[in-house]
Write a protein that holds these residues in place. Structure first.
Motif, PDB file in Angstrom:
ATOM      1  N   GLU A   1     -41.368  47.654  30.068  1.00  0.00           N
ATOM      2  CA  GLU A   1     -41.666  46.567  30.640  1.00  0.00           C
ATOM      3  C   GLU A   1     -42.500  45.630  29.716  1.00  0.00           C
ATOM      4  O   GLU A   1     -42.242  44.457  29.420  1.00  0.00           O
ATOM      5  N   GLN A   2     -43.684  46.130  29.431  1.00  0.00           N
ATOM      6  CA  GLN A   2     -44.669  45.638  28.397  1.00  0.00           C
ATOM      7  C   GLN A   2     -43.998  45.245  26.989  1.00  0.00           C
ATOM      8  O   GLN A   2     -43.959  43.968  26.576  1.00  0.00           O
TER       9      GLN A   2
ATOM     10  N   VAL B   1     -49.371  50.147  41.416  1.00  0.00           N
ATOM     11  CA  VAL B   1     -49.483  48.618  40.478  1.00  0.00           C
ATOM     12  C   VAL B   1     -48.067  48.683  39.854  1.00  0.00           C
ATOM     13  O   VAL B   1     -47.496  47.724  39.466  1.00  0.00           O
ATOM     14  N   GLN B   2     -47.442  50.002  39.318  1.00  0.00           N
ATOM     15  CA  GLN B   2     -46.175  50.031  38.709  1.00  0.00           C
ATOM     16  C   GLN B   2     -45.101  50.092  39.749  1.00  0.00           C
ATOM     17  O   GLN B   2     -43.908  50.211  39.467  1.00  0.00           O
TER      18      GLN B   2
ATOM     19  N   ALA C   1     -46.602  40.548  36.330  1.00  0.00           N
ATOM     20  CA  ALA C   1     -45.154  40.605  36.920  1.00  0.00           C
ATOM     21  C   ALA C   1     -44.764  39.084  37.214  1.00  0.00           C
ATOM     22  O   ALA C   1     -45.537  38.122  37.350  1.00  0.00           O
TER      23      ALA C   1
ATOM     24  N   ALA D   1     -45.609  52.359  32.070  1.00  0.00           N
ATOM     25  CA  ALA D   1     -45.560  50.958  31.836  1.00  0.00           C
ATOM     26  C   ALA D   1     -45.151  50.251  30.499  1.00  0.00           C
ATOM     27  O   ALA D   1     -44.991  49.101  30.426  1.00  0.00           O
TER      28      ALA D   1
ATOM     29  N   ARG E   1     -53.448  47.004  34.611  1.00  0.00           N
ATOM     30  CA  ARG E   1     -52.983  45.514  34.594  1.00  0.00           C
ATOM     31  C   ARG E   1     -51.553  45.586  34.381  1.00  0.00           C
ATOM     32  O   ARG E   1     -50.845  46.363  33.782  1.00  0.00           O
ATOM     33  N   ARG E   2     -51.079  44.564  35.018  1.00  0.00           N
ATOM     34  CA  ARG E   2     -49.612  44.287  35.188  1.00  0.00           C
ATOM     35  C   ARG E   2     -49.234  42.666  35.061  1.00  0.00           C
ATOM     36  O   ARG E   2     -50.208  41.926  35.754  1.00  0.00           O
TER      37      ARG E   2
END
Length: 374
Positions: A130-131, A215-216, A338, A127, A335-336
């Motif tokens: 992207e973060q 989620v990912q 988007a 993750a 947690r994401r």
């Protein structure tokens, strides 16, 4: 290019399964690269092995940063650090993994098998690109950097020093590298393989990992049930362990589309022959990642519904926040943030519901933003 990311609960034999997967593909004539930081149980003939050295990566990156920021550090009177006194900090392992993944994907076409850390750490690492790219865009927006000739003037007008050009250049380089590894992770040819020894603790860990993978928006190609004991044994004590394994194996088969059984050899695998006996296979092609799709219900209910597959999610651990053109999604421990599809940015959220592992978020068109006549 195909990439198989191998992870699972700690102690399940991830490295062994990753090595056996790479060897099986190589024996079938595929060009294979294995990326790992652990000791391998065989020579892996025909496989290119690339090792991840997080300590060396940390030292190299920090020393390179010192060189690029040399002028600023000298103005501050900073004392340079030498390579011999550097010890890697927490988080260095994840960054080294991502860097090695980017380089291996760029250099070695064919099949790339990645021996990841345990599932919780692996999902956090996957993750990160992207973060971190989002943080960079917020903290140092590329469009806000001023021309070099205007920087002294703007500094006087603002009354504070302007960020140095090298800072923007460093951020741009980081963003480029993070984008490259993010592209590998999100590529349709990338799948995740979970490895576990069937049992009560493993079953719960696999469910959590499956949720994090969803989620990912990654594709789960298979669960490898590792270290299975022989089905028939005259020993009553051993028979009890076999029965427990089989019970949980049946549960896994009912929850996951593909479960591969790997029999215990009675010892730790030693050499390529033992790895070949495990029979893990190289894995299926074309496993689709879960699609976050928009369902058009404008004619019936005057809403658009964004459907997010989240197997294993429960309402108590679910949180949604709309912030501008982004959705902040919290599901259990994951947690994401988007970005909303363009059509939904011109809508307001009217509600959400979780049904059979699918989160449905309802959006109503904003009359001031939606095209007329729609």
């Amino acid at each position: 290019m195909r990439t198989v990311l191998v992870t699972g609960p700690g102690g399940a034999g991830r490295t062994t399964v990753a090595a056996a997967t790479a060897l099986a593909a190589a024996r079938s004539g595929t060009r294979v690269t294995l990326l790992t930081s652990d000791r391998l149980p065989g020579e892996l003939a025909g496989v290119t092995v690339r090792r991840i050295d997080s300590a060396a990566h940390f030292r190299a990156e920090l020393l390179a940063f010192q060189d690029r920021a040399g002028v600023a550090l000298d103005l501050l009177g900073a004392s340079r650090l030498d390579a011999e006194e550097l010890t890697e900090l927490p988080g260095a392992e994840q960054l080294a993994l991502l860097s090695a993944l980017r380089e291996a994907a760029a250099d070695e076409p064919g099949l790339l098998v990645v021996d990841l850390p345990p599932a919780d750490r692996a999902l956090a690492a996957l993750a990160l690109p992207e973060q971190l790219r989002r943080y960079l865009r917020r903290l140092l927006p590329p469009e806000r950097q001023a021309a070099r000739s205007l920087r002294p003037v703007l500094a006087q007008l603002a009354g504070v020093p302007m960020p140095a050009q090298w800072l923007y250049e460093t951020a741009a380089r980081w963003d480029l590298e993070l984008a490259a590894v993010q592209a590998v992770i999100e590529d349709p040819g990338t799948t995740v393989r979970l490895v576990a020894e069937p049992g009560p603790a493993a079953a719960e860990a696999l469910r959590t990992a499956r949720l994090g993978i969803a989620v990912q928006r990654l594709a789960l190609d298979a669960v490898v049930a590792n270290k299975l004991l022989p089905a028939e044994t005259p020993d009553p004590w051993l028979a009890g362990l076999v029965a427990q394994q089989r019970k949980h194996l049946d549960e896994l088969a009912g929850e996951f589309p593909v479960v591969r059984e790997v029999t215990h050899l009675g010892r730790d695998p030693r050499g390529d022959d033992d790895l070949e006996r495990l029979g893990t296979g190289s894995g299926p092609d074309g496993v689709p990642a879960p699609q976050w799709r928009i369902e058009d219900r404008l004619a019936e209910d005057d809403v658009l519904v964004w459907r997010l597959p989240l197997p294993g999610a429960v309402k108590d651990g679910l949180s949604l926040v709309r912030r501008g053109d982004e959705l902040l999604l919290t599901v259990g421990p994951f947690r994401r943030i988007a970005a909303l599809p363009s059509a939904l940015r011109r809508c307001t959220v009217t509600g959400a519901g979780l049904h059979d592992g699918v989160l449905e978020i309802r959006f109503a068109p904003d009359p001031e933003l939606w095209p007329r006549g729609r």
